[in-house]
Design a protein around this motif. Sequence first.
Motif, PDB file in Angstrom:
ATOM      1  N   PRO A 217       0.823  -1.224   0.000  1.00 11.76           N
ATOM      2  CA  PRO A 217       0.000   0.000   0.000  1.00 11.76           C
ATOM      3  C   PRO A 217       0.853   1.268   0.000  1.00 11.76           C
ATOM      4  O   PRO A 217       1.910   1.328   0.628  1.00 11.76           O
ATOM      5  N   GLY A 218       0.363   2.281  -0.708  1.00 12.51           N
ATOM      6  CA  GLY A 218       1.009   3.581  -0.713  1.00 12.51           C
ATOM      7  C   GLY A 218       0.464   4.459   0.408  1.00 12.51           C
ATOM      8  O   GLY A 218      -0.417   4.049   1.175  1.00 12.51           O
ATOM      9  N   PRO A 219       0.956   5.664   0.513  1.00 14.21           N
ATOM     10  CA  PRO A 219       0.537   6.556   1.597  1.00 14.21           C
ATOM     11  C   PRO A 219      -0.929   6.979   1.541  1.00 14.21           C
ATOM     12  O   PRO A 219      -1.435   7.508   2.538  1.00 14.21           O
ATOM     13  N   VAL A 220      -1.624   6.774   0.399  1.00 13.38           N
ATOM     14  CA  VAL A 220      -3.042   7.148   0.355  1.00 13.38           C
ATOM     15  C   VAL A 220      -3.883   6.266   1.264  1.00 13.38           C
ATOM     16  O   VAL A 220      -5.029   6.625   1.573  1.00 13.38           O
ATOM     17  N   PHE A 221      -3.339   5.156   1.720  1.00 12.82           N
ATOM     18  CA  PHE A 221      -4.090   4.282   2.619  1.00 12.82           C
ATOM     19  C   PHE A 221      -3.931   4.816   4.045  1.00 12.82           C
ATOM     20  O   PHE A 221      -3.230   4.247   4.885  1.00 12.82           O
ATOM     21  N   ALA A 222      -4.583   5.931   4.277  1.00 14.53           N
ATOM     22  CA  ALA A 222      -4.527   6.624   5.557  1.00 14.53           C
ATOM     23  C   ALA A 222      -5.862   7.313   5.769  1.00 14.53           C
ATOM     24  O   ALA A 222      -6.701   7.375   4.867  1.00 14.53           O
ATOM     25  N   ASN A 223      -6.065   7.822   6.972  1.00  8.58           N
ATOM     26  CA  ASN A 223      -7.270   8.604   7.250  1.00  8.58           C
ATOM     27  C   ASN A 223      -7.072  10.080   6.942  1.00  8.58           C
ATOM     28  O   ASN A 223      -7.993  10.753   6.492  1.00  8.58           O
ATOM     29  N   VAL A 224      -5.863  10.576   7.196  1.00  7.70           N
ATOM     30  CA  VAL A 224      -5.505  11.952   6.863  1.00  7.70           C
ATOM     31  C   VAL A 224      -4.224  11.918   6.045  1.00  7.70           C
ATOM     32  O   VAL A 224      -3.190  11.458   6.520  1.00  7.70           O
ATOM     33  N   LEU A 225      -4.312  12.367   4.798  1.00  9.61           N
ATOM     34  CA  LEU A 225      -3.165  12.389   3.896  1.00  9.61           C
ATOM     35  C   LEU A 225      -2.758  13.834   3.655  1.00  9.61           C
ATOM     36  O   LEU A 225      -3.571  14.649   3.205  1.00  9.61           O
ATOM     37  N   LEU A 226      -1.498  14.150   3.933  1.00 11.30           N
ATOM     38  CA  LEU A 226      -0.961  15.466   3.636  1.00 11.30           C
ATOM     39  C   LEU A 226      -0.143  15.378   2.349  1.00 11.30           C
ATOM     40  O   LEU A 226       0.888  14.705   2.312  1.00 11.30           O
ATOM     41  N   ALA A 227      -0.610  16.042   1.299  1.00 13.73           N
ATOM     42  CA  ALA A 227       0.131  16.136   0.035  1.00 13.73           C
ATOM     43  C   ALA A 227       0.836  17.487   0.039  1.00 13.73           C
ATOM     44  O   ALA A 227       0.259  18.503  -0.350  1.00 13.73           O
ATOM     45  N   ASP A 228       2.082  17.491   0.504  1.00 11.25           N
ATOM     46  CA  ASP A 228       2.807  18.743   0.719  1.00 11.25           C
ATOM     47  C   ASP A 228       3.387  19.254  -0.591  1.00 11.25           C
ATOM     48  O   ASP A 228       4.040  18.503  -1.323  1.00 11.25           O
ATOM     49  N   GLU A 229       3.159  20.542  -0.874  1.00 11.92           N
ATOM     50  CA  GLU A 229       3.608  21.186  -2.111  1.00 11.92           C
ATOM     51  C   GLU A 229       3.183  20.367  -3.328  1.00 11.92           C
ATOM     52  O   GLU A 229       3.992  19.983  -4.170  1.00 11.92           O
ATOM     53  N   ILE A 230       1.880  20.154  -3.408  1.00 10.08           N
ATOM     54  CA  ILE A 230       1.327  19.274  -4.438  1.00 10.08           C
ATOM     55  C   ILE A 230       1.660  19.743  -5.849  1.00 10.08           C
ATOM     56  O   ILE A 230       1.793  18.936  -6.777  1.00 10.08           O
ATOM     57  N   ASN A 231       1.830  21.039  -6.037  1.00 16.29           N
ATOM     58  CA  ASN A 231       2.113  21.543  -7.381  1.00 16.29           C
ATOM     59  C   ASN A 231       3.558  21.319  -7.811  1.00 16.29           C
ATOM     60  O   ASN A 231       3.932  21.693  -8.914  1.00 16.29           O
ATOM     61  N   ARG A 232       4.381  20.689  -6.966  1.00 13.27           N
ATOM     62  CA  ARG A 232       5.733  20.312  -7.392  1.00 13.27           C
ATOM     63  C   ARG A 232       5.759  18.921  -8.032  1.00 13.27           C
ATOM     64  O   ARG A 232       6.758  18.533  -8.635  1.00 13.27           O
ATOM     65  N   ALA A 233       4.671  18.164  -7.889  1.00  9.75           N
ATOM     66  CA  ALA A 233       4.573  16.861  -8.550  1.00  9.75           C
ATOM     67  C   ALA A 233       4.161  17.057 -10.007  1.00  9.75           C
ATOM     68  O   ALA A 233       3.516  18.041 -10.365  1.00  9.75           O
ATOM     69  N   THR A 234       4.550  16.127 -10.850  1.00 10.21           N
ATOM     70  CA  THR A 234       4.205  16.206 -12.273  1.00 10.21           C
ATOM     71  C   THR A 234       2.707  15.950 -12.457  1.00 10.21           C
ATOM     72  O   THR A 234       2.055  15.349 -11.590  1.00 10.21           O
TER      73      THR A 234
END
Length: 308
Positions: A92-109
């Motif tokens: 499982p990736g980190p999305v398998f959580a109750n609270v997911l923090l996607a930090d600086e999301i606009n730096r991802a492609t």
Amino acid sequence: MRDKIVALTDNLSRTIVGKEKPIRLVMVALLSGGHALLEDVPGVGKTLLAKSLARSINGRFQRVQCTPDLLPTDVTGTNIWNPNSREFEFLPGPVFANVLLADEINRATPRTQSALLEVMEEKQVTVDGEARQVPKPFFVIATQNPVEYQGTFPLPEAQMDRFTISLSMGYPSEAEELQMLQKQLQRVKVEELEPCISLEDVQELQRLTSLVKVTPSLQQYMLSIVRATRTDDDISLGVSPRGTVALQRATQAVAFLQERDYATPDDVKYVAPHVLSHRLIVANGRQPQAIIERLLRSQAVEPELMAA
């Protein structure tokens, strides 16, 4: 459930100083079953807020530090070969959580950003043709720096539309910043926060929020605001129907936090700039939030709504 809401608010306030409105807006996003986008400079408490929320609801917290080399499977998870069992196993990736923090999301492609689209909307990920449900409740807090654009990939409209709420933490006042320093000496840390409500409580709060009454007249008022964004000269692209639904859900959450089982025009006015502004494409360098506030002033409220 009033005691649950008060306990959650008080718990978050132990680590987040002087940010009552951001805390309330994040709770609006959570109770409405949506997600929150925090657009602000580094160091104002975005990560601390996400961690404190996860601790307070006794949920699993995961953080993704978005970078250009981040792959979609780094977010969703992937199947790996187990030589002992001689079969593939899902990691499982980190999305398998109750609270997911996607930090600086606009730096991802864009490719990696799109990996979040399905899970934010459908609460599931599909890997090698197999759909897997993420835990419930599932809440995404994404951050981006609004003043730094080098090496970033602006979020497409479809991605922005997935966020129920957009907000800014803002710099603290002098008194609030002094209080922060004092709390540092008292060693009030997020790791010391005790859970104050359960994951089951959060789901029940979300269910009760969805039962808040919204009259046809109030729905018509919300529609007049949304449809005005589609004809305004300062707006190139107006709010989508998904945004209309998000506005109603957020309005219900605002009313619920005010301990009411019915929504009012003031609830709409409170939350509309934060629900609608990030969904707009504006012309002539206008500020989206200022446009929404102008449209709110221009839309008449029916007498029966005022009486309610």
